[in-house]
Scaffold this active site. Sequence first.
Site, mmCIF file in Angstrom:
data_model
loop_
_atom_site.group_PDB
_atom_site.id
_atom_site.type_symbol
_atom_site.label_atom_id
_atom_site.label_comp_id
_atom_site.label_asym_id
_atom_site.label_seq_id
_atom_site.Cartn_x
_atom_site.Cartn_y
_atom_site.Cartn_z
ATOM 1 N N SER A 253 0.851 -1.167 0.095
ATOM 2 C CA SER A 253 0.029 -0.071 -0.046
ATOM 3 C C SER A 253 0.981 1.110 -0.052
ATOM 4 O O SER A 253 2.011 1.322 0.586
ATOM 5 C CB SER A 253 -0.843 0.007 1.182
ATOM 6 O OG SER A 253 -0.738 1.181 1.771
ATOM 7 N N LYS A 254 0.394 2.310 -0.611
ATOM 8 C CA LYS A 254 1.335 3.628 -0.735
ATOM 9 C C LYS A 254 1.391 3.993 0.763
ATOM 10 O O LYS A 254 2.247 5.063 0.760
ATOM 11 C CB LYS A 254 0.683 4.536 -1.657
ATOM 12 C CG LYS A 254 0.793 4.258 -3.041
ATOM 13 C CD LYS A 254 0.219 5.136 -3.968
ATOM 14 C CE LYS A 254 0.417 4.455 -5.667
ATOM 15 N NZ LYS A 254 -0.108 5.481 -6.351
ATOM 16 N N ARG A 255 0.771 3.617 1.808
ATOM 17 C CA ARG A 255 0.831 4.296 3.246
ATOM 18 C C ARG A 255 1.902 3.253 3.863
ATOM 19 O O ARG A 255 1.894 3.560 5.104
ATOM 20 C CB ARG A 255 -0.538 4.103 3.836
ATOM 21 C CG ARG A 255 -1.484 5.347 3.086
ATOM 22 C CD ARG A 255 -2.937 5.323 3.943
ATOM 23 N NE ARG A 255 -3.660 4.062 3.808
ATOM 24 C CZ ARG A 255 -4.301 3.746 2.657
ATOM 25 N NH1 ARG A 255 -4.209 4.682 1.779
ATOM 26 N NH2 ARG A 255 -5.068 2.784 2.738
ATOM 27 N N ASP A 256 2.209 2.130 3.114
ATOM 28 C CA ASP A 256 3.115 1.242 3.731
ATOM 29 C C ASP A 256 4.462 1.896 4.214
ATOM 30 O O ASP A 256 5.269 1.965 3.123
ATOM 31 C CB ASP A 256 3.304 0.082 3.078
ATOM 32 C CG ASP A 256 4.165 -1.019 3.987
ATOM 33 O OD1 ASP A 256 4.730 -0.776 4.785
ATOM 34 O OD2 ASP A 256 4.170 -1.975 3.291
#
Length: 483
Positions: A253-256
Amino acid sequence: MAKFRVRYAPSPTGHLHIGGARTALFNYLIARKEGGQFVIRFEDTDQTRHVETGVDSQLNGLKWLGIEWDESVDVGGPYGPYRQTERLDLYRPFIDRLLQEGNAYYCYCTEAELEEERAKQEAAGQMPMYSGKCRHLTPEQAEAYKAEGRKPSIRFRVPENRTIAFEDRIRERVEFDTNGIGDFIIVRPDGIPTYNFAVILDDHLMDITLVIRGEEHLTNTPRQIMMYEALGLPVPEFAHLALILNQDRKKMSKRDESIIQFIEQYRDLGYLPEAVMNFIALLGWSPKGEEEIFTREELIAGFDLDRLSKSPAVFDMDKLNWMSNVYIKKADTERIAELALPHLQKAGRLPQELTDEQRQWAHSLIGLYQEQLRYAAEIVDLSELFFREEVSYDEEAKAMLAEEHAPVVLHSFLTQVEQASEFDVDALKAMLKAVQTETGYKGKQLFMTVRVALTGQMHGPDLNKTLYLLGKEKVIQRVKKLL
Protein backbone atom coordinates in the site's frame (compact mmCIF):
# COMPACT_ATOMS: atom_id res chain seq x y z
CA MET A 1 4.94 -7.57 -40.28
CA ALA A 2 3.22 -4.99 -38.02
CA LYS A 3 5.54 -2.68 -36.12
CA PHE A 4 6.00 -3.47 -32.43
CA ARG A 5 4.73 -0.66 -30.18
CA VAL A 6 4.23 -0.59 -26.42
CA ARG A 7 3.31 2.18 -24.00
CA TYR A 8 3.39 3.30 -20.38
CA ALA A 9 0.31 5.39 -19.58
CA PRO A 10 0.28 6.74 -16.01
CA SER A 11 -2.11 9.21 -14.46
CA PRO A 12 -0.15 12.33 -13.43
CA THR A 13 -1.25 12.01 -9.80
CA GLY A 14 2.13 12.44 -8.09
CA HIS A 15 5.54 10.83 -7.87
CA LEU A 16 6.74 7.75 -9.77
CA HIS A 17 5.88 4.68 -7.70
CA ILE A 18 7.89 1.43 -7.72
CA GLY A 19 4.97 -0.37 -9.41
CA GLY A 20 4.73 2.23 -12.17
CA ALA A 21 8.50 2.21 -12.64
CA ARG A 22 8.43 -1.58 -13.08
CA THR A 23 5.65 -1.35 -15.69
CA ALA A 24 7.58 1.34 -17.57
CA LEU A 25 10.83 -0.65 -17.34
CA PHE A 26 9.33 -3.88 -18.69
CA ASN A 27 7.73 -1.97 -21.59
CA TYR A 28 11.05 -0.25 -22.31
CA LEU A 29 13.08 -3.49 -22.18
CA ILE A 30 10.78 -5.40 -24.54
CA ALA A 31 10.58 -2.44 -26.95
CA ARG A 32 14.37 -2.24 -27.18
CA LYS A 33 14.75 -5.99 -27.50
CA GLU A 34 12.16 -6.19 -30.30
CA GLY A 35 13.42 -3.08 -32.08
CA GLY A 36 10.05 -1.40 -31.55
CA GLN A 37 8.85 1.92 -30.11
CA PHE A 38 8.19 2.80 -26.49
CA VAL A 39 5.54 5.50 -25.95
CA ILE A 40 4.72 7.43 -22.76
CA ARG A 41 1.35 9.13 -22.64
CA PHE A 42 -0.62 10.62 -19.75
CA GLU A 43 -4.13 9.64 -18.75
CA ASP A 44 -5.19 12.92 -17.17
CA THR A 45 -8.97 12.92 -17.72
CA ASP A 46 -9.63 12.52 -13.98
CA GLN A 47 -8.95 16.14 -13.03
CA THR A 48 -9.86 15.51 -9.36
CA ARG A 49 -6.63 13.49 -8.97
CA HIS A 50 -4.48 15.58 -11.28
CA VAL A 51 -1.25 16.98 -9.78
CA GLU A 52 0.31 19.86 -11.70
CA THR A 53 3.87 18.54 -11.29
CA GLY A 54 2.82 14.92 -11.88
CA VAL A 55 4.00 14.74 -15.50
CA ASP A 56 7.47 16.10 -14.72
CA SER A 57 7.77 13.84 -11.66
CA GLN A 58 7.04 10.76 -13.78
CA LEU A 59 9.39 11.71 -16.60
CA ASN A 60 12.22 12.83 -14.30
CA GLY A 61 11.98 9.60 -12.30
CA LEU A 62 12.18 7.49 -15.46
CA LYS A 63 15.09 9.54 -16.81
CA TRP A 64 16.98 9.12 -13.55
CA LEU A 65 16.50 5.33 -13.75
CA GLY A 66 17.99 5.33 -17.26
CA ILE A 67 14.78 4.56 -19.16
CA GLU A 68 14.43 6.24 -22.56
CA TRP A 69 11.33 6.68 -24.71
CA ASP A 70 10.59 7.38 -28.35
CA GLU A 71 7.41 9.48 -28.07
CA SER A 72 5.86 11.56 -25.29
CA VAL A 73 4.83 15.05 -24.23
CA ASP A 74 8.46 16.21 -24.11
CA VAL A 75 9.78 14.78 -27.39
CA GLY A 76 6.55 14.75 -29.42
CA GLY A 77 5.94 12.12 -32.09
CA PRO A 78 3.63 11.26 -34.99
CA TYR A 79 0.83 9.91 -32.76
CA GLY A 80 0.36 12.96 -30.49
CA PRO A 81 -0.97 14.67 -28.52
CA TYR A 82 0.23 12.55 -25.61
CA ARG A 83 -2.20 13.82 -22.94
CA GLN A 84 -5.78 12.55 -22.96
CA THR A 85 -7.25 15.99 -22.22
CA GLU A 86 -5.70 17.21 -25.48
CA ARG A 87 -7.23 14.28 -27.44
CA LEU A 88 -10.93 14.80 -26.62
CA ASP A 89 -11.84 15.74 -30.22
CA LEU A 90 -10.36 12.44 -31.42
CA TYR A 91 -12.78 10.47 -29.23
CA ARG A 92 -16.02 12.12 -30.41
CA PRO A 93 -16.56 10.13 -33.66
CA PHE A 94 -16.21 6.84 -31.74
CA ILE A 95 -18.75 7.97 -29.12
CA ASP A 96 -21.22 8.97 -31.85
CA ARG A 97 -20.77 5.64 -33.61
CA LEU A 98 -21.50 3.58 -30.48
CA LEU A 99 -24.65 5.66 -29.85
CA GLN A 100 -25.85 5.44 -33.45
CA GLU A 101 -25.38 1.67 -33.62
CA GLY A 102 -27.11 1.05 -30.29
CA ASN A 103 -23.98 -0.13 -28.48
CA ALA A 104 -24.20 2.80 -26.06
CA TYR A 105 -27.00 4.91 -24.60
CA TYR A 106 -27.64 8.01 -22.49
CA CYS A 107 -28.16 7.40 -18.78
CA TYR A 108 -29.93 10.06 -16.71
CA CYS A 109 -29.60 8.35 -13.31
CA THR A 110 -28.30 10.64 -10.57
CA GLU A 111 -25.51 9.65 -8.19
CA ALA A 112 -28.07 9.45 -5.35
CA GLU A 113 -30.26 7.04 -7.36
CA LEU A 114 -27.28 4.87 -8.24
CA GLU A 115 -26.14 4.81 -4.60
CA GLU A 116 -29.62 3.72 -3.50
CA GLU A 117 -29.62 0.97 -6.11
CA ARG A 118 -26.19 -0.27 -4.93
CA ALA A 119 -27.30 -0.27 -1.28
CA LYS A 120 -30.41 -2.37 -2.08
CA GLN A 121 -28.36 -4.90 -4.06
CA GLU A 122 -25.80 -5.24 -1.25
CA ALA A 123 -28.57 -5.63 1.34
CA ALA A 124 -30.01 -8.47 -0.78
CA GLY A 125 -26.60 -10.15 -0.95
CA GLN A 126 -26.21 -9.35 -4.66
CA MET A 127 -23.10 -8.07 -6.43
CA PRO A 128 -23.59 -4.32 -7.02
CA MET A 129 -24.17 -3.70 -10.73
CA TYR A 130 -26.09 -1.17 -12.81
CA SER A 131 -29.64 -2.45 -13.37
CA GLY A 132 -29.97 -1.11 -16.91
CA LYS A 133 -32.74 1.27 -15.86
CA CYS A 134 -32.05 3.73 -18.74
CA ARG A 135 -31.40 1.04 -21.38
CA HIS A 136 -34.78 1.41 -23.04
CA LEU A 137 -35.85 5.00 -22.36
CA THR A 138 -38.50 6.38 -24.70
CA PRO A 139 -37.80 9.78 -26.32
CA GLU A 140 -40.50 11.24 -24.01
CA GLN A 141 -38.78 9.90 -20.88
CA ALA A 142 -35.45 11.29 -22.04
CA GLU A 143 -37.04 14.70 -22.71
CA ALA A 144 -38.60 14.71 -19.25
CA TYR A 145 -35.22 14.07 -17.64
CA LYS A 146 -33.66 16.84 -19.74
CA ALA A 147 -36.43 19.22 -18.65
CA GLU A 148 -35.43 18.47 -15.03
CA GLY A 149 -31.95 19.72 -15.93
CA ARG A 150 -30.31 16.30 -15.65
CA LYS A 151 -27.05 15.91 -17.57
CA PRO A 152 -26.66 12.37 -18.89
CA SER A 153 -23.63 10.11 -18.83
CA ILE A 154 -23.17 7.60 -21.65
CA ARG A 155 -23.13 3.88 -20.85
CA PHE A 156 -21.85 0.97 -22.93
CA ARG A 157 -24.47 -1.69 -23.56
CA VAL A 158 -22.91 -4.97 -22.34
CA PRO A 159 -24.07 -7.99 -24.37
CA GLU A 160 -25.78 -10.67 -22.26
CA ASN A 161 -24.81 -14.34 -21.89
CA ARG A 162 -21.39 -14.03 -23.45
CA THR A 163 -17.95 -15.25 -22.38
CA ILE A 164 -15.14 -12.81 -23.08
CA ALA A 165 -11.90 -14.79 -23.37
CA PHE A 166 -8.36 -13.72 -24.24
CA GLU A 167 -4.84 -15.13 -24.14
CA ASP A 168 -2.78 -13.16 -21.65
CA ARG A 169 0.98 -13.29 -22.32
CA ILE A 170 1.61 -13.98 -18.62
CA ARG A 171 -1.61 -15.59 -17.33
CA GLU A 172 -2.48 -17.60 -20.47
CA ARG A 173 -6.26 -18.03 -21.07
CA VAL A 174 -8.51 -15.72 -19.07
CA GLU A 175 -12.33 -15.75 -19.22
CA PHE A 176 -15.08 -13.40 -17.97
CA ASP A 177 -18.88 -13.80 -18.03
CA THR A 178 -20.59 -10.64 -19.33
CA ASN A 179 -23.59 -11.25 -17.04
CA GLY A 180 -21.42 -10.23 -14.09
CA ILE A 181 -20.31 -6.91 -15.56
CA GLY A 182 -23.30 -4.58 -16.06
CA ASP A 183 -23.54 -1.58 -18.40
CA PHE A 184 -20.71 0.80 -17.52
CA ILE A 185 -20.16 4.52 -18.04
CA ILE A 186 -17.87 5.47 -20.92
CA VAL A 187 -18.52 9.25 -20.94
CA ARG A 188 -19.21 11.28 -17.80
CA PRO A 189 -21.93 13.99 -17.65
CA ASP A 190 -19.23 16.65 -18.25
CA GLY A 191 -18.44 15.04 -21.62
CA ILE A 192 -15.06 13.61 -20.54
CA PRO A 193 -14.51 9.92 -21.45
CA THR A 194 -13.75 7.50 -18.62
CA TYR A 195 -10.47 5.59 -18.41
CA ASN A 196 -11.79 2.35 -19.90
CA PHE A 197 -13.07 4.06 -23.03
CA ALA A 198 -10.26 6.57 -23.63
CA VAL A 199 -7.56 3.93 -23.13
CA ILE A 200 -8.79 1.67 -25.95
CA LEU A 201 -9.06 4.61 -28.35
CA ASP A 202 -5.56 5.82 -27.48
CA ASP A 203 -4.10 2.32 -27.84
CA HIS A 204 -5.87 1.94 -31.22
CA LEU A 205 -4.99 5.39 -32.56
CA MET A 206 -1.37 5.01 -31.43
CA ASP A 207 -1.05 1.54 -33.02
CA ILE A 208 -0.12 -0.12 -29.71
CA THR A 209 0.40 -3.84 -30.34
CA LEU A 210 1.06 -5.11 -26.79
CA VAL A 211 -0.35 -3.73 -23.52
CA ILE A 212 1.86 -4.55 -20.49
CA ARG A 213 0.27 -3.32 -17.28
CA GLY A 214 -0.46 -4.25 -13.66
CA GLU A 215 -2.75 -7.03 -12.47
CA GLU A 216 -5.22 -4.45 -11.14
CA HIS A 217 -6.25 -3.80 -14.76
CA LEU A 218 -7.17 -7.45 -15.44
CA THR A 219 -10.88 -6.90 -14.71
CA ASN A 220 -10.89 -3.87 -17.05
CA THR A 221 -9.80 -6.06 -19.96
CA PRO A 222 -13.19 -7.69 -20.80
CA ARG A 223 -14.85 -4.25 -20.83
CA GLN A 224 -12.16 -2.99 -23.18
CA ILE A 225 -12.35 -6.04 -25.48
CA MET A 226 -16.15 -5.59 -25.79
CA MET A 227 -15.65 -1.98 -26.90
CA TYR A 228 -12.92 -2.93 -29.39
CA GLU A 229 -15.31 -5.49 -30.90
CA ALA A 230 -18.29 -3.10 -30.94
CA LEU A 231 -16.18 -0.57 -32.87
CA GLY A 232 -14.68 -3.23 -35.17
CA LEU A 233 -11.14 -2.43 -33.98
CA PRO A 234 -8.26 -4.92 -33.69
CA VAL A 235 -7.56 -6.03 -30.10
CA PRO A 236 -3.95 -5.72 -28.94
CA GLU A 237 -2.18 -8.43 -26.93
CA PHE A 238 -2.24 -8.14 -23.14
CA ALA A 239 0.27 -9.00 -20.42
CA HIS A 240 -0.81 -8.38 -16.81
CA LEU A 241 2.02 -8.14 -14.29
CA ALA A 242 1.63 -9.82 -10.91
CA LEU A 243 1.38 -7.71 -7.75
CA ILE A 244 4.35 -6.50 -5.74
CA LEU A 245 4.05 -7.56 -2.08
CA ASN A 246 5.82 -6.07 0.93
CA GLN A 247 8.22 -8.10 3.08
CA ASP A 248 5.28 -9.47 5.10
CA ARG A 249 3.89 -10.82 1.81
CA LYS A 250 0.94 -8.45 1.93
CA LYS A 251 -0.21 -6.22 -0.93
CA MET A 252 1.93 -3.10 -0.98
CA SER A 253 0.00 0.00 0.00
CA LYS A 254 1.23 3.53 -0.66
CA ARG A 255 0.82 4.16 3.08
CA ASP A 256 3.15 1.28 3.95
CA GLU A 257 6.18 2.93 5.54
CA SER A 258 8.25 -0.28 5.80
CA ILE A 259 9.25 0.20 2.15
CA ILE A 260 10.56 3.26 0.34
CA GLN A 261 8.04 3.34 -2.49
CA PHE A 262 8.82 6.29 -4.73
CA ILE A 263 11.73 6.54 -7.15
CA GLU A 264 12.43 10.13 -6.13
CA GLN A 265 13.15 8.94 -2.58
CA TYR A 266 15.82 6.51 -3.83
CA ARG A 267 17.42 9.31 -5.82
CA ASP A 268 17.38 11.64 -2.79
CA LEU A 269 18.93 8.97 -0.53
CA GLY A 270 21.80 8.52 -2.97
CA TYR A 271 21.12 5.11 -4.47
CA LEU A 272 22.74 4.51 -7.87
CA PRO A 273 20.05 4.47 -10.58
CA GLU A 274 21.52 1.42 -12.31
CA ALA A 275 21.23 -0.55 -9.04
CA VAL A 276 17.58 0.43 -8.60
CA MET A 277 16.84 -0.44 -12.25
CA ASN A 278 18.52 -3.85 -11.84
CA PHE A 279 16.52 -4.54 -8.65
CA ILE A 280 13.17 -3.50 -10.14
CA ALA A 281 13.78 -5.69 -13.21
CA LEU A 282 13.92 -8.74 -10.94
CA LEU A 283 10.51 -7.99 -9.36
CA GLY A 284 8.60 -10.67 -11.24
CA TRP A 285 11.12 -11.46 -14.00
CA SER A 286 13.47 -14.45 -13.71
CA PRO A 287 16.61 -14.31 -15.83
CA LYS A 288 18.24 -17.50 -17.08
CA GLY A 289 21.06 -18.79 -14.87
CA GLU A 290 22.10 -17.68 -11.40
CA GLU A 291 23.44 -14.19 -12.17
CA GLU A 292 21.53 -11.26 -10.63
CA ILE A 293 23.71 -8.25 -11.48
CA PHE A 294 23.01 -6.88 -14.98
CA THR A 295 23.84 -3.79 -17.00
CA ARG A 296 21.00 -2.12 -18.86
CA GLU A 297 22.21 -3.67 -22.11
CA GLU A 298 22.25 -7.14 -20.51
CA LEU A 299 18.71 -6.64 -19.21
CA ILE A 300 17.54 -5.72 -22.72
CA ALA A 301 19.27 -8.73 -24.29
CA GLY A 302 17.94 -11.19 -21.70
CA PHE A 303 14.42 -9.86 -21.17
CA ASP A 304 11.66 -12.28 -22.14
CA LEU A 305 7.91 -12.07 -21.44
CA ASP A 306 7.81 -15.86 -21.10
CA ARG A 307 9.97 -15.56 -17.96
CA LEU A 308 7.57 -13.19 -16.17
CA SER A 309 5.95 -14.81 -13.13
CA LYS A 310 2.22 -15.24 -12.49
CA SER A 311 2.98 -15.18 -8.75
CA PRO A 312 3.42 -11.92 -6.82
CA ALA A 313 6.92 -10.49 -6.41
CA VAL A 314 8.17 -9.75 -2.90
CA PHE A 315 9.91 -6.41 -2.39
CA ASP A 316 12.99 -7.34 -0.36
CA MET A 317 14.68 -4.20 0.99
CA ASP A 318 17.69 -6.22 2.19
CA LYS A 319 18.25 -7.52 -1.32
CA LEU A 320 18.02 -4.03 -2.77
CA ASN A 321 20.60 -2.77 -0.26
CA TRP A 322 22.91 -5.71 -0.99
CA MET A 323 22.63 -5.06 -4.72
CA SER A 324 23.16 -1.33 -4.25
CA ASN A 325 26.31 -1.98 -2.23
CA VAL A 326 27.64 -4.19 -5.05
CA TYR A 327 27.21 -1.29 -7.48
CA ILE A 328 28.70 1.32 -5.12
CA LYS A 329 31.79 -0.82 -4.48
CA LYS A 330 32.40 -1.06 -8.25
CA ALA A 331 31.73 2.64 -8.92
CA ASP A 332 34.30 5.38 -9.42
CA THR A 333 35.20 6.90 -6.03
CA GLU A 334 34.79 10.44 -7.32
CA ARG A 335 31.22 9.67 -8.40
CA ILE A 336 30.33 8.28 -4.97
CA ALA A 337 32.02 11.22 -3.26
CA GLU A 338 29.97 13.75 -5.23
CA LEU A 339 26.82 11.76 -4.41
CA ALA A 340 27.59 11.58 -0.67
CA LEU A 341 29.05 15.07 -0.12
CA PRO A 342 25.67 16.92 -0.15
CA HIS A 343 24.45 14.62 2.64
CA LEU A 344 27.36 15.66 4.89
CA GLN A 345 26.65 19.29 4.07
CA LYS A 346 22.90 18.92 4.71
CA ALA A 347 23.68 17.35 8.11
CA GLY A 348 25.82 20.36 8.99
CA ARG A 349 29.02 18.32 9.07
CA LEU A 350 30.63 20.36 6.31
CA PRO A 351 30.11 23.94 5.10
CA GLN A 352 28.13 24.59 1.90
CA GLU A 353 31.14 26.34 0.37
CA LEU A 354 34.23 24.14 0.51
CA THR A 355 37.88 25.05 0.03
CA ASP A 356 39.88 22.73 -2.23
CA GLU A 357 41.51 21.26 0.87
CA GLN A 358 38.15 20.59 2.55
CA ARG A 359 36.75 19.01 -0.61
CA GLN A 360 39.78 16.75 -0.95
CA TRP A 361 39.48 15.70 2.71
CA ALA A 362 35.76 14.98 2.29
CA HIS A 363 36.40 12.87 -0.82
CA SER A 364 39.03 10.85 1.07
CA LEU A 365 36.63 10.37 3.98
CA ILE A 366 33.83 9.14 1.69
CA GLY A 367 36.31 6.86 -0.10
CA LEU A 368 37.17 5.32 3.28
CA TYR A 369 33.58 4.10 3.64
CA GLN A 370 32.80 3.29 0.01
CA GLU A 371 33.03 -0.47 0.63
CA GLN A 372 30.35 -0.22 3.34
CA LEU A 373 27.89 2.19 1.73
CA ARG A 374 24.54 0.90 0.50
CA TYR A 375 23.39 4.40 -0.42
CA ALA A 376 25.10 7.77 -0.15
CA ALA A 377 23.06 9.16 2.78
CA GLU A 378 24.57 6.47 5.03
CA ILE A 379 27.84 8.42 5.04
CA VAL A 380 26.42 10.75 7.72
CA ASP A 381 26.07 8.01 10.36
CA LEU A 382 29.08 5.98 9.24
CA SER A 383 31.50 8.92 9.49
CA GLU A 384 30.05 10.38 12.68
CA LEU A 385 33.21 9.65 14.70
CA PHE A 386 35.17 12.24 12.66
CA PHE A 387 32.90 15.10 13.65
CA ARG A 388 32.09 14.60 17.33
CA GLU A 389 33.95 16.37 20.11
CA GLU A 390 33.83 13.51 22.61
CA VAL A 391 34.57 9.83 21.97
CA SER A 392 32.06 7.57 23.69
CA TYR A 393 33.05 4.06 24.76
CA ASP A 394 30.69 1.13 25.27
CA GLU A 395 31.35 -1.61 27.84
CA GLU A 396 33.36 -3.74 25.40
CA ALA A 397 35.57 -0.78 24.48
CA LYS A 398 36.07 0.15 28.14
CA ALA A 399 37.11 -3.44 28.94
CA MET A 400 39.69 -3.35 26.13
CA LEU A 401 41.13 -0.02 27.36
CA ALA A 402 41.27 -1.32 30.97
CA GLU A 403 43.72 -4.08 30.02
CA GLU A 404 47.30 -3.58 31.23
CA HIS A 405 48.80 -3.21 27.76
CA ALA A 406 46.51 -0.29 26.76
CA PRO A 407 48.21 2.67 28.57
CA VAL A 408 51.65 1.36 27.53
CA VAL A 409 50.63 1.29 23.85
CA LEU A 410 48.87 4.66 23.99
CA HIS A 411 51.74 6.50 25.78
CA SER A 412 54.18 5.20 23.18
CA PHE A 413 51.82 6.09 20.30
CA LEU A 414 51.26 9.59 21.68
CA THR A 415 55.01 10.22 21.85
CA GLN A 416 55.42 9.04 18.24
CA VAL A 417 52.65 11.36 17.00
CA GLU A 418 53.85 14.42 18.96
CA GLN A 419 57.41 14.01 17.65
CA ALA A 420 56.39 13.25 14.03
CA SER A 421 57.36 15.80 11.39
CA GLU A 422 55.10 14.11 8.80
CA PHE A 423 51.50 12.99 9.37
CA ASP A 424 50.28 10.92 6.45
CA VAL A 425 49.32 7.28 5.86
CA ASP A 426 52.90 6.08 5.34
CA ALA A 427 54.19 8.03 8.36
CA LEU A 428 51.44 6.52 10.54
CA LYS A 429 52.40 3.02 9.42
CA ALA A 430 55.95 3.76 10.52
CA MET A 431 54.76 5.16 13.87
CA LEU A 432 52.72 2.06 14.68
CA LYS A 433 55.70 -0.12 13.71
CA ALA A 434 57.85 1.91 16.11
CA VAL A 435 55.28 1.44 18.92
CA GLN A 436 55.39 -2.31 18.28
CA THR A 437 59.18 -2.33 18.49
CA GLU A 438 59.23 -0.22 21.67
CA THR A 439 56.42 -1.96 23.59
CA GLY A 440 56.55 -5.48 22.24
CA TYR A 441 52.78 -5.40 21.66
CA LYS A 442 51.44 -6.25 18.22
CA GLY A 443 48.31 -7.39 16.37
CA LYS A 444 45.03 -6.87 18.22
CA GLN A 445 46.72 -5.52 21.36
CA LEU A 446 48.36 -2.77 19.30
CA PHE A 447 45.97 -1.92 16.47
CA MET A 448 42.64 -2.47 18.21
CA THR A 449 43.80 -0.49 21.24
CA VAL A 450 44.67 2.52 19.08
CA ARG A 451 41.42 2.20 17.10
CA VAL A 452 39.23 1.94 20.20
CA ALA A 453 40.99 4.83 21.93
CA LEU A 454 40.51 7.18 18.99
CA THR A 455 37.13 6.07 17.60
CA GLY A 456 35.33 4.16 20.35
CA GLN A 457 34.86 1.34 17.83
CA MET A 458 36.28 -2.20 17.91
CA HIS A 459 36.22 -2.48 14.12
CA GLY A 460 36.23 -0.10 11.19
CA PRO A 461 37.89 0.88 7.93
CA ASP A 462 41.65 1.08 7.31
CA LEU A 463 43.28 2.27 10.57
CA ASN A 464 46.07 4.35 9.03
CA LYS A 465 43.65 6.20 6.73
CA THR A 466 41.26 6.73 9.65
CA LEU A 467 44.01 8.28 11.80
CA TYR A 468 45.23 10.44 8.92
CA LEU A 469 41.73 11.81 8.28
CA LEU A 470 41.18 12.50 11.99
CA GLY A 471 44.26 14.73 11.80
CA LYS A 472 47.30 15.09 14.05
CA GLU A 473 45.72 17.63 16.40
CA LYS A 474 42.57 15.56 17.04
CA VAL A 475 44.59 12.34 17.50
CA ILE A 476 46.80 13.98 20.15
CA GLN A 477 43.84 15.60 21.88
CA ARG A 478 41.83 12.32 22.07
CA VAL A 479 44.72 10.19 23.34
CA LYS A 480 45.68 12.77 25.97
CA LYS A 481 42.13 13.06 27.20
CA LEU A 482 41.80 9.29 27.52
CA LEU A 483 45.13 8.89 29.33
